[in-house]
Design an enzyme around this catalytic site. Structure first.
Site, PDB file in Angstrom:
ATOM      1  N   SER A  34     -14.834  39.830  -4.610  1.00  0.00           N
ATOM      2  CA  SER A  34     -13.747  39.734  -5.579  1.00  0.00           C
ATOM      3  C   SER A  34     -12.592  40.628  -5.123  1.00  0.00           C
ATOM      4  O   SER A  34     -12.037  40.410  -4.052  1.00  0.00           O
ATOM      5  CB  SER A  34     -14.256  40.109  -6.976  1.00  0.00           C
ATOM      6  OG  SER A  34     -13.356  39.672  -7.969  1.00  0.00           O
TER       7      SER A  34
ATOM      8  N   ASP B 290     -15.031  28.920 -10.056  1.00  0.00           N
ATOM      9  CA  ASP B 290     -14.644  30.295 -10.350  1.00  0.00           C
ATOM     10  C   ASP B 290     -13.253  30.296 -10.986  1.00  0.00           C
ATOM     11  O   ASP B 290     -12.307  29.753 -10.427  1.00  0.00           O
ATOM     12  CB  ASP B 290     -14.633  31.103  -9.047  1.00  0.00           C
ATOM     13  CG  ASP B 290     -14.474  32.590  -9.269  1.00  0.00           C
ATOM     14  OD1 ASP B 290     -14.094  32.999 -10.381  1.00  0.00           O
ATOM     15  OD2 ASP B 290     -14.724  33.350  -8.323  1.00  0.00           O
TER      16      ASP B 290
ATOM     17  N   HIS C  55     -17.831  32.630 -10.975  1.00  0.00           N
ATOM     18  CA  HIS C  55     -17.467  33.855 -10.259  1.00  0.00           C
ATOM     19  C   HIS C  55     -18.695  34.590  -9.732  1.00  0.00           C
ATOM     20  O   HIS C  55     -18.633  35.251  -8.705  1.00  0.00           O
ATOM     21  CB  HIS C  55     -16.666  34.767 -11.187  1.00  0.00           C
ATOM     22  CG  HIS C  55     -15.991  35.899 -10.479  1.00  0.00           C
ATOM     23  ND1 HIS C  55     -15.047  35.712  -9.491  1.00  0.00           N
ATOM     24  CD2 HIS C  55     -16.120  37.245 -10.613  1.00  0.00           C
ATOM     25  CE1 HIS C  55     -14.614  36.885  -9.055  1.00  0.00           C
ATOM     26  NE2 HIS C  55     -15.246  37.830  -9.706  1.00  0.00           N
TER      27      HIS C  55
END
Length: 720
Positions: free
Chosen positions: A567, A653, A688
């Site tokens: 991320s 995501d 995610h």
């Protein structure tokens, strides 16, 4: 890597030039067309990338299987949580061998009037149901027939006969709300789609409160649903129109008030709604005009004062008592009464309340800890000092998980890098710690491993904390293969914590390093501020300097270092790939934020406006634009020899779109002068966090670690 990797040809994305212009600067983007998620050509390209990745990494399959089997063998699959008491029931979760999702259950609690007896959790057999055990939610049953499944939140009403819960079956974190009658075990007809995290019942159980997101995936409304009514008629209790503010709500400690908060990484606002008065309106407590980061606790039985944790002239936070007359539009933090003063070396992370104590979560010496202060005498000369339970390890993580008004104790979670999660109950009156459980792990002896703290020196002289983990019998007199991990954003701390999958790396002779770079929260608020906005490059240079320290200290073999991050940590991976590609044998970027400037320049994209408080606003501020362009990984790919790189993402995501790593990989292949494979792996049914369920999570971790081990020359199928 597959020995045929040099002859395997990667997919070649078409170049379709598009331009964007900001502040007189024009950027041409050849791969922006990959953003069109519904375009068959895009999906075809992603499938072709997956096929190429499978072919390139085919010789890692045996290693992946071995790691997965090790994770599975060490995990006690049939297990349960320590029951937690609430309103006359014991609540707990079960995990069952062969089943990927948790089962949420409860059993009726007895009341004898003896606190020690009544608050001692029942002994629950992992292999069998308790007499009278009621299954609230079986995630495995709900997930049947679904390609993805996740729970988004659960809430029990005060009489404990209704359960509200949310389900996501796509991975986009937009949930459907259901309400279950726990006396009949039947679902009510109330079904509400498009719900975000956070649920709360009104005290009379007539209403459930929930949040919804706007088109940019930002939670912007709190709604009230009256049971039995048409969800289309649900009333908006509060709406947040500022695109840079994130909205949420929670119940007060006595469950009589709804606390509504809007905030970002720099300031917040808090309001309240009295749920016991049908005529009550939302009342402002702490306005955003104060520009304070803060949290509010309503003191039970005290309507004249509130407790506020805030950063007014206190970067690491302080805790104050405020009279209700000192709140609202005329709030003045200088007039509030300090009860926990600011400290340069201690960060107050959060607070909660019991009937008798203020519970503090604080960070000192990089580690999260728990402190207690009796409410009796709070804010007077009779206020007692904070007490803190002592633990035997130097590096650990301890935080409260259950604190409520009816309990004479606080439930704590404790872990360290080589201590599996423990559950303690802390007696409020005696400060006695009672160990309720340590998570069992098969074939594991903590004496076989070591975790130590090292300090690297950044280019500007700043000391960067590192955590090194390795086997106790590893020969440190010679350099070793290293996997170095980093994050460094949003003031998130990489705290000590036990990991079964990590053991598979350590047992193969790898040193696992966590670089606590600036931008995280390990050393307080200033550590975060030194790694955000126009200081963001410190995050990247810290990671590179940490890597160089490992080499200079002869801990790391300079030819065998792999970097890992996800991320915002994936942004870090993209940045260090450009800064120092020669330092790494491989880089693994999980759901990586590698096209940061493109994303934040478009306020219509999910969460972009919210990100301005973290990175700056490149739309309005040319300095921010130029600064971000100078480090955003996609814009700074250069004609150098990049190491082998794996970008791992998910199609659904909503936090970091799949298109960012897809574009990044295409551009890397186009520009790189090296021959190392660069691969893109897209989970076509995930969000995610990747695919859902613990077994899929283990497979994902095994994939990443096998890629790392292969790059480190530790794949038996491909000798170094």
């Amino acid at each position: 890597m597959n020995p045929d990797s040099k002859t395997l040809q990667p997919p070649v994305a078409a170049t379709v030039p598009t331009t964007r212009t900001h502040h007189g600067d024009t950027f041409t983007d050849d791969y922006e067309w990959l953003r069109q998620k519904q375009d068959p050509a895009v999906l075809q390209h992603l499938h072709a990338e997956n096929a190429y990745t499978d072919a390139i990494t085919a010789d890692q399959e045996e290693l992946r299987t071995a790691i997965f089997d090790e994770i599975k063998a060490r995990t006690v699959e049939t297990d349960l949580s320590v029951p937690a008491r609430r309103r006359g029931w014991w609540y707990f979760t079960r995990s069952v061998e062969g089943k990927p999702y948790s089962i949420h259950s409860r059993v009726k609690a007895e009341s004898t009037g003896n606190d020690s007896t009544d608050w001692t959790p029942p002994q629950v057999d992992p292999q069998a149901a308790l007499p009278g055990e009621q299954v609230l939610i079986d995630g495995n049953a709900l997930a049947e027939g679904q390609t993805f499944f996740a729970l988004g939140g659960m809430s029990i009403n005060e009489p404990s006969n209704l359960l509200a819960y949310c389900v996501d079956t796509t991975g986009d974190e937009r949930f459907t709300l259901y309400i279950k009658d726990l006396e009949t075990n039947q679902l009510l007809p109330d079904v509400i789609p498009g719900v975000f995290y956070g649920l709360a019942f009104s005290p009379d159980s007539s209403t459930v409160f929930y949040s919804v997101v706007d088109e940019t995936w930002r939670p912007h409304q709190i709604k009230a649903h009256v049971l039995g009514s048409d969800p289309a008629e649900d009333k908006v209790i509060f709406q947040e129109d500022d695109p840079g503010m994130w909205l949420g709500c929670e119940l007060s400690a006595d469950h009589q008030t709804l606390l509504i908060s809007s905030g970002n990484s720099e300031y917040a606002e808090t309001s309240m709604l009295d749920l016991t008065n049908p005529q009550a309106a939302v009342e402002l407590l702490v306005p955003r005009s104060l520009r304070l980061l803060h949290g509010v606790d309503l003191l039970p039985g005290n309507e004249s004062q509130v407790l506020i944790t805030h950063d007014f002239q206190a970067p690491n936070n302080m805790v104050s008592l405020a009279d209700r007359a000192q709140l609202g539009t005329n709030a003045d933090p200088a007039a509030w009464q300090c009860v926990v003063p600011h400290e340069q070396t201690v960060k107050v992370e959060g607070t909660s309340l019991t009937a008798t104590h203020l519970v503090l979560s604080v960070r000192r010496d990089t580690c999260e800890r728990v402190q207690l202060i009796p409410l009796a005498g709070l804010g007077t000369e009779q206020q007692q000092p904070a007490s803190e339970p002592a633990f035997e390890e130097e590096l650990f993580t301890a935080f409260p998980t259950v604190a409520n008004l009816e309990s004479p104790l606080v439930r704590l979670s404790y872990t360290s890098d080589f201590t599996p999660a423990r559950v303690y109950d802390l007696q409020l009156l005696t400060n006695e710690l009672i160990l309720r459980k340590q998570t069992p792990v098969n074939d594991y002896d903590p004496a076989n491993y070591r975790a130590t703290r090292h300090w690297a020196t950044a280019t500007d002289g700043t000391k960067i904390p590192l955590t090194l983990m390795h086997r106790a019998d590893l020969d440190l007199s010679a350099p070793n293969p290293v996997l170095i991990y980093g994050y460094g954003s949003y003031e998130v701390s990489m705290d000590p914590g036990f990991s079964i999958p990590r053991l598979s790396l350590l047992d193969r002779g790898v040193i696992f390093v966590v670089a606590h770079v600036r931008g995280g929260g390990e050393l307080g608020r200033q550590w975060y501020l030194q790694g955000k906005k126009l200081n963001k490059k410190n995050t990247f240079s810290d990671f590179v300097d940490a890597t160089k320290y490992l080499i200079e200290a002869k801990l790391a073999d300079p030819q065998r270092i792999v970097a890992l991050g996800g991320s915002a940590g994936g942004l870090l991976m993209g940045a260090v790939a450009n800064l120092a590609p020669q330092l790494y044998a491989g880089i693994i970027a999980q759901v990586p934020f590698v096209d940061a400037l493109t994303t934040i320049l478009d306020p219509e994209l999910p969460l972009s406006a919210l990100e301005w408080e973290e990175w700056g606003n490149p739309i309005e501020d040319e300095d921010v634009y130029q600064y971000m362009k100078s480090y955003s990984p996609y814009e700074n790919i250069q004609a150098v020899s990049y190491p082998r790189i794996a970008a791992v993402t998910s199609l659904h995501d909503t936090r970091v779109f799949y298109v960012e790593p897809a574009k990044w990989v295409a551009k890397l292949r186009e520009v790189s002068t090296g021959s190392a494979p660069i691969v893109l792996k897209t989970e076509m049914e995930g969000g995610h966090g990747g695919a859902s369920g613990r077994y899929e999570a283990w497979k994902t971790r095994a994939w990443d670690y096998a890629f790392a081990l292969d790059a480190l020359g530790l794949n038996p199928q491909r000798p170094a």
